[in-house]
Design a protein around this motif. Structure first.
Motif, PDB file in Angstrom:
ATOM      1  N   ILE A 132      32.804  29.845  41.585  1.00  0.00           N
ATOM      2  CA  ILE A 132      33.274  30.407  42.847  1.00  0.00           C
ATOM      3  C   ILE A 132      33.314  31.923  42.705  1.00  0.00           C
ATOM      4  O   ILE A 132      33.815  32.447  41.706  1.00  0.00           O
ATOM      5  N   VAL A 133      32.771  32.620  43.695  1.00  0.00           N
ATOM      6  CA  VAL A 133      32.717  34.072  43.628  1.00  0.00           C
ATOM      7  C   VAL A 133      33.706  34.682  44.634  1.00  0.00           C
ATOM      8  O   VAL A 133      33.874  34.175  45.748  1.00  0.00           O
ATOM      9  N   ILE A 134      34.351  35.739  44.206  1.00  0.00           N
ATOM     10  CA  ILE A 134      35.246  36.513  45.068  1.00  0.00           C
ATOM     11  C   ILE A 134      34.485  37.776  45.457  1.00  0.00           C
ATOM     12  O   ILE A 134      34.343  38.708  44.656  1.00  0.00           O
ATOM     13  N   ASP A 135      33.958  37.805  46.672  1.00  0.00           N
ATOM     14  CA  ASP A 135      33.111  38.937  47.078  1.00  0.00           C
ATOM     15  C   ASP A 135      33.272  39.285  48.558  1.00  0.00           C
ATOM     16  O   ASP A 135      32.394  39.916  49.152  1.00  0.00           O
ATOM     17  N   ASP A 136      34.370  38.868  49.170  1.00  0.00           N
ATOM     18  CA  ASP A 136      34.640  39.233  50.560  1.00  0.00           C
ATOM     19  C   ASP A 136      34.484  40.752  50.698  1.00  0.00           C
ATOM     20  O   ASP A 136      35.136  41.517  49.981  1.00  0.00           O
ATOM     21  N   PRO A 137      33.649  41.229  51.621  1.00  0.00           N
ATOM     22  CA  PRO A 137      33.441  42.678  51.746  1.00  0.00           C
ATOM     23  C   PRO A 137      34.705  43.465  52.076  1.00  0.00           C
ATOM     24  O   PRO A 137      34.783  44.658  51.786  1.00  0.00           O
ATOM     25  N   PHE A 138      35.717  42.805  52.635  1.00  0.00           N
ATOM     26  CA  PHE A 138      36.963  43.507  52.913  1.00  0.00           C
ATOM     27  C   PHE A 138      37.692  43.892  51.629  1.00  0.00           C
ATOM     28  O   PHE A 138      38.508  44.811  51.621  1.00  0.00           O
ATOM     29  N   ALA A 175      45.390  41.528  51.099  1.00  0.00           N
ATOM     30  CA  ALA A 175      45.209  40.495  52.114  1.00  0.00           C
ATOM     31  C   ALA A 175      44.828  39.222  51.382  1.00  0.00           C
ATOM     32  O   ALA A 175      44.237  39.275  50.295  1.00  0.00           O
ATOM     33  N   ALA A 176      45.190  38.090  51.952  1.00  0.00           N
ATOM     34  CA  ALA A 176      44.832  36.804  51.355  1.00  0.00           C
ATOM     35  C   ALA A 176      43.456  36.403  51.863  1.00  0.00           C
ATOM     36  O   ALA A 176      43.286  36.096  53.044  1.00  0.00           O
ATOM     37  N   LEU A 177      42.470  36.420  50.958  1.00  0.00           N
ATOM     38  CA  LEU A 177      41.075  36.181  51.316  1.00  0.00           C
ATOM     39  C   LEU A 177      40.644  34.785  50.879  1.00  0.00           C
ATOM     40  O   LEU A 177      41.297  34.120  50.075  1.00  0.00           O
ATOM     41  N   GLU A 178      39.497  34.365  51.421  1.00  0.00           N
ATOM     42  CA  GLU A 178      38.887  33.112  51.001  1.00  0.00           C
ATOM     43  C   GLU A 178      37.717  33.409  50.056  1.00  0.00           C
ATOM     44  O   GLU A 178      37.455  34.568  49.715  1.00  0.00           O
ATOM     45  N   ASN A 179      37.006  32.388  49.639  1.00  0.00           N
ATOM     46  CA  ASN A 179      35.943  32.545  48.645  1.00  0.00           C
ATOM     47  C   ASN A 179      34.840  31.543  48.928  1.00  0.00           C
ATOM     48  O   ASN A 179      34.942  30.749  49.874  1.00  0.00           O
ATOM     49  N   HIS A 180      33.784  31.560  48.110  1.00  0.00           N
ATOM     50  CA  HIS A 180      32.709  30.579  48.315  1.00  0.00           C
ATOM     51  C   HIS A 180      32.022  30.282  46.989  1.00  0.00           C
ATOM     52  O   HIS A 180      32.118  31.040  46.016  1.00  0.00           O
ATOM     53  N   TYR A 181      31.302  29.177  46.975  1.00  0.00           N
ATOM     54  CA  TYR A 181      30.583  28.739  45.776  1.00  0.00           C
ATOM     55  C   TYR A 181      29.222  29.416  45.696  1.00  0.00           C
ATOM     56  O   TYR A 181      28.544  29.606  46.714  1.00  0.00           O
ATOM     57  N   LEU A 205      43.498  26.782  34.932  1.00  0.00           N
ATOM     58  CA  LEU A 205      42.489  27.614  35.593  1.00  0.00           C
ATOM     59  C   LEU A 205      42.957  29.065  35.688  1.00  0.00           C
ATOM     60  O   LEU A 205      42.165  29.998  35.476  1.00  0.00           O
ATOM     61  N   MET A 206      44.234  29.280  35.982  1.00  0.00           N
ATOM     62  CA  MET A 206      44.764  30.637  36.094  1.00  0.00           C
ATOM     63  C   MET A 206      44.584  31.399  34.792  1.00  0.00           C
ATOM     64  O   MET A 206      44.337  32.611  34.781  1.00  0.00           O
ATOM     65  N   LYS A 207      44.705  30.701  33.681  1.00  0.00           N
ATOM     66  CA  LYS A 207      44.627  31.361  32.374  1.00  0.00           C
ATOM     67  C   LYS A 207      43.240  31.931  32.090  1.00  0.00           C
ATOM     68  O   LYS A 207      43.109  32.808  31.230  1.00  0.00           O
ATOM     69  N   LYS A 208      42.227  31.476  32.797  1.00  0.00           N
ATOM     70  CA  LYS A 208      40.887  32.027  32.600  1.00  0.00           C
ATOM     71  C   LYS A 208      40.374  32.792  33.828  1.00  0.00           C
ATOM     72  O   LYS A 208      39.207  33.155  33.893  1.00  0.00           O
ATOM     73  N   MET A 209      41.275  33.049  34.782  1.00  0.00           N
ATOM     74  CA  MET A 209      40.924  33.810  35.978  1.00  0.00           C
ATOM     75  C   MET A 209      40.727  35.278  35.628  1.00  0.00           C
ATOM     76  O   MET A 209      41.585  35.893  34.982  1.00  0.00           O
ATOM     77  N   PRO A 210      39.611  35.902  36.029  1.00  0.00           N
ATOM     78  CA  PRO A 210      39.403  37.322  35.723  1.00  0.00           C
ATOM     79  C   PRO A 210      40.384  38.213  36.480  1.00  0.00           C
ATOM     80  O   PRO A 210      40.693  37.966  37.648  1.00  0.00           O
ATOM     81  N   ILE A 238      35.743  24.287  37.140  1.00  0.00           N
ATOM     82  CA  ILE A 238      35.496  25.459  37.979  1.00  0.00           C
ATOM     83  C   ILE A 238      35.748  26.750  37.203  1.00  0.00           C
ATOM     84  O   ILE A 238      36.686  26.856  36.401  1.00  0.00           O
ATOM     85  N   ASN A 239      34.907  27.733  37.485  1.00  0.00           N
ATOM     86  CA  ASN A 239      35.112  29.099  36.987  1.00  0.00           C
ATOM     87  C   ASN A 239      35.034  30.070  38.148  1.00  0.00           C
ATOM     88  O   ASN A 239      34.305  29.840  39.128  1.00  0.00           O
ATOM     89  N   TYR A 240      35.780  31.155  38.035  1.00  0.00           N
ATOM     90  CA  TYR A 240      35.762  32.205  39.048  1.00  0.00           C
ATOM     91  C   TYR A 240      35.065  33.444  38.505  1.00  0.00           C
ATOM     92  O   TYR A 240      35.215  33.789  37.322  1.00  0.00           O
ATOM     93  N   VAL A 241      34.337  34.118  39.390  1.00  0.00           N
ATOM     94  CA  VAL A 241      33.804  35.447  39.090  1.00  0.00           C
ATOM     95  C   VAL A 241      34.159  36.351  40.267  1.00  0.00           C
ATOM     96  O   VAL A 241      34.362  35.888  41.388  1.00  0.00           O
TER      97      VAL A 241
END
Length: 589
Positions: free
Chosen positions: A452-458, A440-446, A530-535, A484-487
């Motif tokens: 920015i963290v990817i932690d949507d419980p779904f 599913a296409a989810l959103e994220n938050h700071y 940014l994509m190149k450092k995306m986990p 920006i960095n993503y975790v």
């Protein structure tokens, strides 16, 4: 063998849909249909708003010069099917409401056979009548449906009438607010389908989930004589097996073989023939495995990066709802030219011929249902509708090798009700098909100004986490992206399912000037860094291949009711950012 554990549940849940229309004896009802525009639904309700028993579906004619009949299909205008009404008639460009369609036909049904009428799709709600008798209703604008008409069809002078209504409503799927044009009408092909009294209604033939050399599946018969011998042949593999269906018409099988595995580099399809006592059907099926492991997506046991793009079902160049095989070929050739191997079909199931062309061309597919933005999560009918659309999507396309991801939602706000709704959809999807990945296409938050963290419980219930983000467009300017960095809390593959920026093709200027091709290019350059450092990055499908119509985009001289985030204009002209993404994807060869 894990594949077969789901077959019993499938038949408890599945729709009455006939699969593989292309492989059957059909008679096309495409072409011009007579229409009546009915914004007040006068042909359906009386002045007390009660349903009429003599509405337009009766196709009445005056029997004398004194009779009062206030409509006449045969003297009315026409629309082409398949097609949307918005782009066929300028006066209907913004129309949302009811239009009645009528098609006359003759049909000489072979003795001992059955006849169905099959609709590829009608947006949004359709009520279908044959010779004045109601066949049934269907809700949802992007999935197929059919009705049996064996006892109602005549040899001469049949009239098929369809009430199509594309009004939006809060409880619908999608709901009232979207970012695409609400194309109304019978937007996909219509066929009469002739089958034997007992026929092969459906089947599932795929590689076993955990094997490269074991094919599993089932066959489902429908009719009076359900216990039969059924043969399955794959001549090129020199495989021929026979099974016996049970009292419910179901037969399952597993056999060993060594197929050439389908992949983007070699999209091998095998001719498969299924024969029962009175019926036979052929298909072209590819065999491949898709799975995840250690945060990576594996195709046939090997890691693959999904070099993708998103796409609406907008017809290239001419506009309106796409419906032809030529439309599909044009779009997928653009994906190939982009050096892509993957397309995200937003935000609803696209037509069947598109998926078959993807099979042939070796393009991997994300297929989605329109559970979009602000669905009514606590409404039982809304869930039933979403579940039915999911079932119809999977029923139609489960034998297509190109589809590797079923998506159940896009950009939906967090709540307990939403989590329960979506979790139940994933459970249904896995019951219907456990060989593909769910996303599913989810959103994220700071969590701070640069992280920015990817932690949507779904995300817990998904195989692959989709991520939509618009750094540089809705979230700051392009020079913000580098900060920006993503975790992520999930050790799962991530597909960045959307990023992008709007640009009017041919508008040039400074890279910090909105709507210029230079601004869009700058966003892509920074996003690629940014994509190149995306986990755990497993792929990406930027927004979007081609400009598309949207009522949310009225800016005169720039948008003019188009979302301008396409890498290709609505006239088919490539923007500068197309070549930036093309060069990035070239680096994967």
């Amino acid at each position: 063998m894990a594949f077969l554990n789901f077959y019993a549940t499938y038949f408890a849940q599945s729709s009455s849909l006939i699969s593989n229309i292309d492989g059957r004896k059909t008679f096309s009802l495409d072409g011009y249909w007579k229409i009546i525009v009915d914004p007040y639904e006068n042909g359906f309700y009386n002045y007390r708003y009660d349903e009429r028993d003599n509405g337009y579906f009766k196709n009445q004619k005056p029997k004398s010069k004194s009779d009062l009949v206030e409509y006449d299909f045969d003297k009315s205008d026409s629309l082409k099917v398949p097609g949307d009404w918005n782009t066929q008639k300028e006066k209907l460009f913004l129309y949302e409401g009811t239009i009645w369609y009528k098609k006359d036909f003759d049909y000489n049904l072979t003795s001992g056979k059955r006849l169905f009428v099959y609709f590829g799709a009608a947006n949004y709600k359709a009520i279908i009548y044959l010779n004045g008798t109601k066949l049934g209703e269907h809700e949802g604008g992007f999935t197929p449906f059919n009705f049996e008409i064996t006892e109602l069809a005549k040899e001469k002078a049949n009239f098929l009438i369809v009430k199509v209504d594309n009004k939006r409503s809060r409880e619908f799927v999608p709901t009232v607010n979207t970012d695409w044009w609400n194309y109304g009408g019978i937007t996909r092909n219509v066929f009469l389908v002739e089958v034997p009294q007992t026929y092969i209604k459906d089947y599932f033939i795929q590689l076993d989930k955990n094997s490269n050399d074991e094919i599993s599946g089932w066959i489902k018969l429908d009719g009076e004589r359900l216990k039969q011998k059924v043969d399955i042949k794959i001549p090129e593999l020199r495989k021929e097996i026979s099974i016996n269906t049970d009292e419910n018409g179901l037969g399952k099988f597993t056999f060993s073989t060594q197929p050439i595995l389908w992949s983007p580099e070699n999209p091998k399809l095998y001719d498969v023939k299924i024969s029962s006592e009175r019926d036979s059907i052929s298909d072209k099926i590819g065999f491949r495995r898709i799975e995840t492991k250690d945060g990576k997506i594996l195709l046939n046991g090997k890691p693959i990066f999904l070099r993708g793009i998103s796409c609406h079902e907008e017809a290239p160049i001419r506009g309106g709802r796409a419906n032809s095989k030529e439309d599909a070929e044009t779009i997928l050739k653009w994906v190939k030219e982009l050096n892509g191997n993957f397309i995200r079909l937003a935000h609803y199931p696209h037509r069947e011929n598109f998926i078959r062309v993807a099979d042939e061309m070796g393009i991997l597919v994300w297929s989605e249902i329109p559970v979009y933005w602000t669905i009514l999560w606590d409404n039982k009918e809304t869930f039933r509708n979403a579940e039915n659309q999911l079932t119809e999507m999977i029923t139609r396309d489960k034998n297509r090798a190109s589809i590797i991801l079923w998506s159940v939602a896009n950009e939906t706000p967090l709540s307990d009700e939403r989590l329960n709704f979506l979790t139940k959809l994933t459970e249904q999807a896995r019951k219907l098909d456990n060989t593909r990945l769910l996303t599913a296409a989810l959103e994220n938050h700071y969590i701070n100004e640069s992280t920015i963290v990817i932690d949507d419980p779904f995300g817990k219930y998904l195989d692959v986490v989709g991520l939509n983000e618009y750094l540089g467009w809705y979230d700051g300017l392009p020079d913000k992206i580098a900060k920006i960095n993503y975790v992520t809390v999930y050790n799962k593959p991530i597909i960045v399912s959307e990023f992008g920026a709007g640009a009017l093709q041919g508008l040039y200027g400074d890279k910090m000037e909105r709507w210029t091709e230079e601004y869009q290019s700058y966003v892509y350059e920074e996003q690629i860094k940014l994509m190149k450092k995306m986990p755990n990055l497993g792929g990406m499908s930027p927004w979007i291949l081609m400009d598309f119509r949207s009522p949310r985009r009225p800016l005169p001289g720039i948008q003019d009711f188009y979302n301008r985030k396409g890498l290709i204009s609505d006239k088919g002209i490539k923007k500068k950012a197309f070549y930036i993404l093309q060069e990035f994807y070239k680096g994967f060869f």
